[in-house]
Enzyme design. Structure first.
Site, short mmCIF file in Angstrom:
data_model
loop_
_atom_site.label_atom_id
_atom_site.label_comp_id
_atom_site.label_asym_id
_atom_site.label_seq_id
_atom_site.Cartn_x
_atom_site.Cartn_y
_atom_site.Cartn_z
N GLY A 1 0.74 -1.13 0.16
CA GLY A 1 0.04 -0.16 -0.02
C GLY A 1 0.84 1.34 0.01
O GLY A 1 0.22 2.26 0.39
N SER A 2 1.88 1.26 -0.38
CA SER A 2 2.84 2.49 -0.55
C SER A 2 2.21 3.49 -1.57
O SER A 2 2.21 4.70 -1.30
CB SER A 2 4.40 2.15 -0.51
OG SER A 2 4.76 1.78 -2.06
N ASN A 3 1.88 3.20 -2.54
CA ASN A 3 1.03 3.99 -3.43
C ASN A 3 -0.28 4.43 -2.83
O ASN A 3 -0.51 5.44 -2.98
CB ASN A 3 0.91 3.30 -4.91
CG ASN A 3 2.25 3.25 -5.69
OD1 ASN A 3 2.63 4.08 -6.35
ND2 ASN A 3 2.76 2.05 -5.93
N ASN B 1 -4.33 2.51 -13.49
CA ASN B 1 -3.26 1.48 -12.81
C ASN B 1 -1.97 2.04 -12.87
O ASN B 1 -1.41 2.84 -13.88
CB ASN B 1 -3.36 -0.06 -13.25
CG ASN B 1 -2.66 -0.79 -12.91
OD1 ASN B 1 -2.42 -1.02 -11.66
ND2 ASN B 1 -1.77 -1.63 -13.62
N HIS C 1 2.07 0.90 -12.90
CA HIS C 1 2.81 -0.24 -13.25
C HIS C 1 4.30 0.08 -13.33
O HIS C 1 4.62 0.99 -13.72
CB HIS C 1 2.39 -0.82 -14.58
CG HIS C 1 3.26 -2.32 -15.17
ND1 HIS C 1 2.58 -3.40 -14.55
CD2 HIS C 1 4.05 -2.20 -15.87
CE1 HIS C 1 3.52 -4.58 -14.93
NE2 HIS C 1 4.52 -3.76 -15.79
N ASP D 1 -2.29 -4.42 -18.63
CA ASP D 1 -1.12 -3.29 -18.56
C ASP D 1 -1.05 -2.85 -19.99
O ASP D 1 -0.10 -2.47 -20.53
CB ASP D 1 0.19 -3.84 -18.32
CG ASP D 1 0.25 -4.47 -16.80
OD1 ASP D 1 -0.57 -3.82 -16.03
OD2 ASP D 1 0.86 -5.54 -16.53
N GLU E 1 7.33 5.99 -8.71
CA GLU E 1 5.82 5.63 -8.69
C GLU E 1 4.95 6.70 -7.74
O GLU E 1 4.01 7.08 -8.06
CB GLU E 1 5.73 4.30 -8.23
CG GLU E 1 5.92 3.17 -9.15
CD GLU E 1 5.49 1.75 -8.81
OE1 GLU E 1 4.58 1.59 -8.31
OE2 GLU E 1 6.52 0.94 -8.81
C1 GRF Z 1 3.95 -1.24 -7.40
O1 GRF Z 1 5.50 -1.45 -7.74
C2 GRF Z 1 2.97 -1.35 -8.54
O2 GRF Z 1 3.45 -0.40 -9.57
C3 GRF Z 1 2.62 -2.58 -8.76
O3 GRF Z 1 2.58 -3.15 -7.36
C4 GRF Z 1 3.49 -2.56 -6.53
C5 GRF Z 1 2.57 -2.16 -5.29
O4 GRF Z 1 3.31 -1.57 -4.43
N1 GRF Z 1 1.46 -2.52 -9.53
P1 GRF Z 1 2.55 -0.96 -3.10
O5 GRF Z 1 1.52 -1.83 -2.75
O6 GRF Z 1 1.92 0.54 -3.54
O7 GRF Z 1 3.53 -0.37 -1.95
#
Ligand code: GRF
Length: 192
Positions: free
Chosen positions: A18-20, A110, A112, A148, A177
């Site tokens: 969940g870092s994004n 999304n 990627h 993708d 990201e």
């Molecule tokens: C990220 O590298 C994203 O691009 C990919 O899965 C990873 C998820 O990381 N789809 P996080 O859970 O957001 O930390």
């Protein structure tokens, strides 16, 4: 109310760390944010990212994935009930069917960890290193029924150095990201 403020009602789908999600929450709390995250959905009970939703008091729900049809039926109802307009996949590890995407008829995006169209699917960093690529990067794109493969909204590259390992490259790309996901949303919604 929220519609009057002009912010897109947004749901974020996760499966793990969940870092994004964290970076999207951070962005959503900024004054000029164009989104309001009303819901975080995970297909995985032990997704660490759920903690970020809890910390920010964002409604979060786990939908058990026993099969795609029942998962998508529940997801559809939840998104509709919450008037969600924008769906952000952030490390969500399941593939949504073309039927679901069409029926929902909302924007799904999304992130990627590669320079799409290169390295779709999993294990992107290893493959980029093995192929001696000079650059890797991250891409935010519209979700289509092909993995993708939807229209690219924003992409940023990083240099792969000789000393890069899968881990160090992953770290570099992840940093990017976190920056480009909010930027891609701004780009997408500003052209609405
Ligand atoms: C990220 O590298 C994203 O691009 C990919 O899965 C990873 C998820 O990381 N789809 P996080 O859970 O957001 O930390």
């Amino acid at each position: 109310m929220e519609k009057l403020s002009g912010k897109k009602i947004t749901a974020v789908l996760i499966s793990g760390r969940g870092s994004n999600l964290r970076s999207l929450i951070k962005y959503s709390k900024t004054k000029k944010s164009l989104i309001r995250i009303v819901l975080v959905i995970s297909d995985n009970f032990s997704a660490k990212g759920l903690n970020y939703a809890n910390k920010s008091n964002i409604n979060n729900i786990v939908i058990k994935y026993s099969n795609r049809k029942s998962f998508e039926d529940r997801l559809f109802k939840l998104l509709r009930r919450n008037n969600v307009d924008l769906i952000c996949l952030a490390g969500f590890m399941k593939i949504l069917s073309g039927k679901f995407i069409k029926k929902l008829n909302k924007t799904i995006i999304n992130i990627h960890p590669s320079l799409l169209p290169k390295y779709k699917g999993l294990n992107t960093h290893n493959r980029a290193i093995q192929n001696k690529e000079k650059y890797s990067g991250a891409t935010v794109h519209i979700v289509s029924d092909k993995l993708d493969s939807g229209k690219i909204i924003l992409q940023k590259k990083v240099k792969i150095t000789k000393s890069d390992s899968k881990k160090s490259l992953e770290k570099k790309v992840l940093k990017i990201e976190h920056k480009i996901y909010p930027k891609a949303i701004i780009k997408l919604l500003s052209s609405d």
